[in-house]
Design a protein around this motif. Structure first.
Motif, PDB file in Angstrom:
ATOM      1  N   GLU A  61       0.813  -1.198   0.000  1.00 54.81           N
ATOM      2  CA  GLU A  61       0.000   0.000   0.000  1.00 54.81           C
ATOM      3  C   GLU A  61       0.855   1.259   0.000  1.00 54.81           C
ATOM      4  OE1 GLU A  61      -2.539  -0.342   3.344  1.00 54.81           O
ATOM      5  OE2 GLU A  61      -3.634  -2.080   2.555  1.00 54.81           O
ATOM      6  N   PHE A  62       2.073   1.195   0.481  1.00 54.02           N
ATOM      7  CA  PHE A  62       2.951   2.360   0.491  1.00 54.02           C
ATOM      8  C   PHE A  62       4.277   1.990  -0.136  1.00 54.02           C
ATOM      9  CE2 PHE A  62       6.179   5.185   2.168  1.00 54.02           C
ATOM     10  CZ  PHE A  62       5.577   6.427   1.994  1.00 54.02           C
ATOM     11  N   ARG A  63       4.663   2.736  -1.147  1.00 57.55           N
ATOM     12  CA  ARG A  63       5.936   2.514  -1.816  1.00 57.55           C
ATOM     13  C   ARG A  63       6.734   3.813  -1.848  1.00 57.55           C
ATOM     14  NH1 ARG A  63       5.002  -0.203  -7.523  1.00 57.55           N
ATOM     15  NH2 ARG A  63       3.350   1.348  -7.665  1.00 57.55           N
ATOM     16  N   SER A 100      11.706  -7.180  -4.694  1.00 56.25           N
ATOM     17  CA  SER A 100      11.021  -7.538  -3.442  1.00 56.25           C
ATOM     18  C   SER A 100      11.005  -6.387  -2.449  1.00 56.25           C
ATOM     19  CB  SER A 100      11.704  -8.761  -2.804  1.00 56.25           C
ATOM     20  OG  SER A 100      11.632  -9.867  -3.659  1.00 56.25           O
ATOM     21  N   VAL A 101      11.404  -5.203  -2.906  1.00 56.80           N
ATOM     22  CA  VAL A 101      11.422  -4.015  -2.050  1.00 56.80           C
ATOM     23  C   VAL A 101      10.285  -3.101  -2.496  1.00 56.80           C
ATOM     24  CG1 VAL A 101      12.813  -2.091  -1.192  1.00 56.80           C
ATOM     25  CG2 VAL A 101      13.921  -4.247  -1.833  1.00 56.80           C
ATOM     26  N   ASN A 102       9.621  -2.480  -1.538  1.00 57.71           N
ATOM     27  CA  ASN A 102       8.454  -1.646  -1.839  1.00 57.71           C
ATOM     28  C   ASN A 102       8.859  -0.280  -2.358  1.00 57.71           C
ATOM     29  OD1 ASN A 102       6.654  -3.652  -1.030  1.00 57.71           O
ATOM     30  ND2 ASN A 102       6.815  -3.004   1.105  1.00 57.71           N
ATOM     31  N   VAL A 103       9.380  -0.287  -3.582  1.00 53.31           N
ATOM     32  CA  VAL A 103       9.789   0.955  -4.239  1.00 53.31           C
ATOM     33  C   VAL A 103       9.151   1.034  -5.617  1.00 53.31           C
ATOM     34  CG1 VAL A 103      11.991   1.161  -3.020  1.00 53.31           C
ATOM     35  CG2 VAL A 103      11.896  -0.105  -5.185  1.00 53.31           C
ATOM     36  N   PHE A 104       8.993   2.251  -6.099  1.00 52.53           N
ATOM     37  CA  PHE A 104       8.576   2.500  -7.472  1.00 52.53           C
ATOM     38  C   PHE A 104       9.758   3.150  -8.176  1.00 52.53           C
ATOM     39  CE2 PHE A 104       6.794   5.443 -10.664  1.00 52.53           C
ATOM     40  CZ  PHE A 104       6.162   4.513 -11.481  1.00 52.53           C
ATOM     41  N   LEU A 105      10.462   2.364  -8.983  1.00 51.93           N
ATOM     42  CA  LEU A 105      11.638   2.853  -9.692  1.00 51.93           C
ATOM     43  C   LEU A 105      11.219   3.419 -11.042  1.00 51.93           C
ATOM     44  CD1 LEU A 105      14.152  -0.036  -8.968  1.00 51.93           C
ATOM     45  CD2 LEU A 105      14.495   2.344  -8.327  1.00 51.93           C
ATOM     46  N   THR A 106      11.709   4.601 -11.366  1.00 49.39           N
ATOM     47  CA  THR A 106      11.364   5.219 -12.637  1.00 49.39           C
ATOM     48  C   THR A 106      12.539   6.038 -13.164  1.00 49.39           C
ATOM     49  OG1 THR A 106       9.842   6.756 -13.742  1.00 49.39           O
ATOM     50  CG2 THR A 106      10.345   7.205 -11.421  1.00 49.39           C
ATOM     51  N   SER A 107      12.661   6.090 -14.493  1.00 46.99           N
ATOM     52  CA  SER A 107      13.666   6.955 -15.119  1.00 46.99           C
ATOM     53  C   SER A 107      13.011   8.240 -15.628  1.00 46.99           C
ATOM     54  CB  SER A 107      14.368   6.225 -16.278  1.00 46.99           C
ATOM     55  OG  SER A 107      13.424   5.765 -17.231  1.00 46.99           O
ATOM     56  N   ASP A 108      11.699   8.355 -15.439  1.00 43.56           N
ATOM     57  CA  ASP A 108      10.969   9.574 -15.803  1.00 43.56           C
ATOM     58  C   ASP A 108      10.733  10.415 -14.551  1.00 43.56           C
ATOM     59  OD1 ASP A 108      10.669   8.760 -18.504  1.00 43.56           O
ATOM     60  OD2 ASP A 108       8.977   7.480 -17.926  1.00 43.56           O
ATOM     61  N   PRO A 109      10.635  11.751 -14.713  1.00 41.81           N
ATOM     62  CA  PRO A 109      10.343  12.591 -13.543  1.00 41.81           C
ATOM     63  C   PRO A 109       9.048  12.157 -12.872  1.00 41.81           C
ATOM     64  CG  PRO A 109      10.999  13.950 -15.420  1.00 41.81           C
ATOM     65  CD  PRO A 109      10.847  12.550 -15.940  1.00 41.81           C
ATOM     66  N   PRO A 110       9.044  12.027 -11.552  1.00 42.37           N
ATOM     67  CA  PRO A 110       7.834  11.577 -10.845  1.00 42.37           C
ATOM     68  C   PRO A 110       6.653  12.519 -11.065  1.00 42.37           C
ATOM     69  CG  PRO A 110       9.761  11.448  -9.425  1.00 42.37           C
ATOM     70  CD  PRO A 110      10.185  12.191 -10.642  1.00 42.37           C
ATOM     71  N   ASP A 111       5.476  11.939 -11.177  1.00 41.83           N
ATOM     72  CA  ASP A 111       4.249  12.713 -11.356  1.00 41.83           C
ATOM     73  C   ASP A 111       3.963  13.505 -10.082  1.00 41.83           C
ATOM     74  OD1 ASP A 111       1.734  13.711 -11.764  1.00 41.83           O
ATOM     75  OD2 ASP A 111       0.794  11.793 -12.265  1.00 41.83           O
ATOM     76  N   PRO A 112       3.965  14.852 -10.163  1.00 35.60           N
ATOM     77  CA  PRO A 112       3.742  15.648  -8.952  1.00 35.60           C
ATOM     78  C   PRO A 112       2.388  15.387  -8.302  1.00 35.60           C
ATOM     79  CG  PRO A 112       4.143  17.067 -10.885  1.00 35.60           C
ATOM     80  CD  PRO A 112       4.176  15.649 -11.357  1.00 35.60           C
ATOM     81  N   LYS A 113       1.371  15.000  -9.104  1.00 35.81           N
ATOM     82  CA  LYS A 113       0.058  14.732  -8.530  1.00 35.81           C
ATOM     83  C   LYS A 113       0.082  13.491  -7.654  1.00 35.81           C
ATOM     84  CE  LYS A 113      -2.603  16.838 -12.292  1.00 35.81           C
ATOM     85  NZ  LYS A 113      -3.604  16.587 -13.374  1.00 35.81           N
ATOM     86  N   GLN A 114       0.925  12.527  -8.029  1.00 36.51           N
ATOM     87  CA  GLN A 114       0.989  11.277  -7.261  1.00 36.51           C
ATOM     88  C   GLN A 114       2.012  11.331  -6.142  1.00 36.51           C
ATOM     89  OE1 GLN A 114       1.833   7.826  -9.657  1.00 36.51           O
ATOM     90  NE2 GLN A 114       1.550   6.392  -7.953  1.00 36.51           N
ATOM     91  N   TRP A 115       3.179  11.942  -6.417  1.00 38.71           N
ATOM     92  CA  TRP A 115       4.287  11.870  -5.460  1.00 38.71           C
ATOM     93  C   TRP A 115       4.619  13.216  -4.819  1.00 38.71           C
ATOM     94  CZ3 TRP A 115       5.121   6.997  -4.493  1.00 38.71           C
ATOM     95  CH2 TRP A 115       4.925   6.041  -5.488  1.00 38.71           C
ATOM     96  N   GLY A 116       4.176  14.333  -5.424  1.00 35.72           N
ATOM     97  CA  GLY A 116       4.569  15.644  -4.905  1.00 35.72           C
ATOM     98  C   GLY A 116       6.083  15.793  -4.935  1.00 35.72           C
ATOM     99  N   GLU A 117       6.663  16.207  -3.816  1.00 33.73           N
ATOM    100  CA  GLU A 117       8.122  16.304  -3.692  1.00 33.73           C
ATOM    101  C   GLU A 117       8.685  15.159  -2.856  1.00 33.73           C
ATOM    102  OE1 GLU A 117      10.097  18.564  -5.220  1.00 33.73           O
ATOM    103  OE2 GLU A 117       8.270  19.246  -6.235  1.00 33.73           O
TER     104      GLU A 117
END
Length: 230
Positions: A61-63, A100-117
């Motif tokens: 539920e939290f990554r 197996s780690v609760n992370v969201f890995l991305t090479s794109d800039p994170p969506d501010p609506k979803q992740w903020g800062e």
């Protein structure tokens, strides 16, 4: 449930007079199995040691969002395709290390609506300033932090000195990235020379294998992420 708990040893009323075999529940509790690969698992496991699937629904539920930022890389046009292929292969290995780690890995800039800062920024870049490290990260043991850098020019320099092939270079890049991300997820250095968290990655060792974390390290990273989301 223990055998004692499954025994009904209360005296039967004289009216019912139930025999003992009707007062004993000998049904066995179902054996726990991984929903992914169906292998036998233990109740205390956070992930399946056979296929890597997360076994704790609440953990998913939290990554923690981790942005691997390559915008600081300036690659000559004639080398762009080759470097892109190497980085793609390296990133695939990094994703595998954190499956197996609760992370969201991305090479794109994170969506501010979803992740903020609220994310970890791993900045990969090249520079002319000489340094004696491949990467560096903010670190506090057992705590999630938000900054890391990878000096990709130093990784390529170490690779050139050691005459590594493209697969070995990919392994070294992946280990360097995974090492610094590990620090941002609260992992300290390891004394084991083959460990991805060894203090000072050795290109003669870490170019031979993709990065991977052992069970305790995975549990520690997930625990740090859970604390952050609590």
């Amino acid at each position: 449930m223990s055998l004692y708990e499954r025994l009904d040893l209360t005296r039967p009323s004289r009216k019912s007079k139930l025999p003992i075999w009707e007062r004993i529940d000998l049904t066995r509790a179902p054996k726990l199995r991984c929903p992914g690969c169906r292998s036998r698992i233990h109740r205390e496991w956070e992930f399946c040691s056979f296929c890597g699937q997360n076994l704790r629904e609440q953990d998913s539920e939290f990554r923690r969002c981790i942005w691997v930022d390559i915008s600081g890389m300036d690659v000559a046009e004639e080398n762009r395709e080759a470097v892109s292929n190497i980085l793609f292969d390296a990133f695939s290995k990094v994703y595998g290390a954190f499956r197996s780690v609760n992370v969201f890995l991305t090479s794109d800039p994170p969506d501010p609506k979803q992740w903020g800062e609220d994310f970890t920024h791993v900045y990969i870049f090249a520079d002319d300033q000489p340094v004696d490290y491949l990467g560096i990260a903010t670190f506090k043991q057992g705590v999630v932090t938000d900054r890391a850098i990878i000096r990709i020019d130093q990784v390529f320099y170490a690779s050139s000195k050691a005459n590594l092939d493209t697969n070995q270079l990919s392994n070294l890049i992946a280990n360097a990235i995974a090492h610094e991300i590990g620090h941002t997820l609260g992992l300290d250095h390891s004394a084991l020379t083959t460990d991805v968290m060894h203090d000072g990655l050795d290109h003669t060792v870490h170019s031979l294998m993709p990065p991977s974390f052992h069970d305790k390290q995975i549990s520690m990273m997930n625990f740090a992420i859970r604390k952050l989301g609590a």
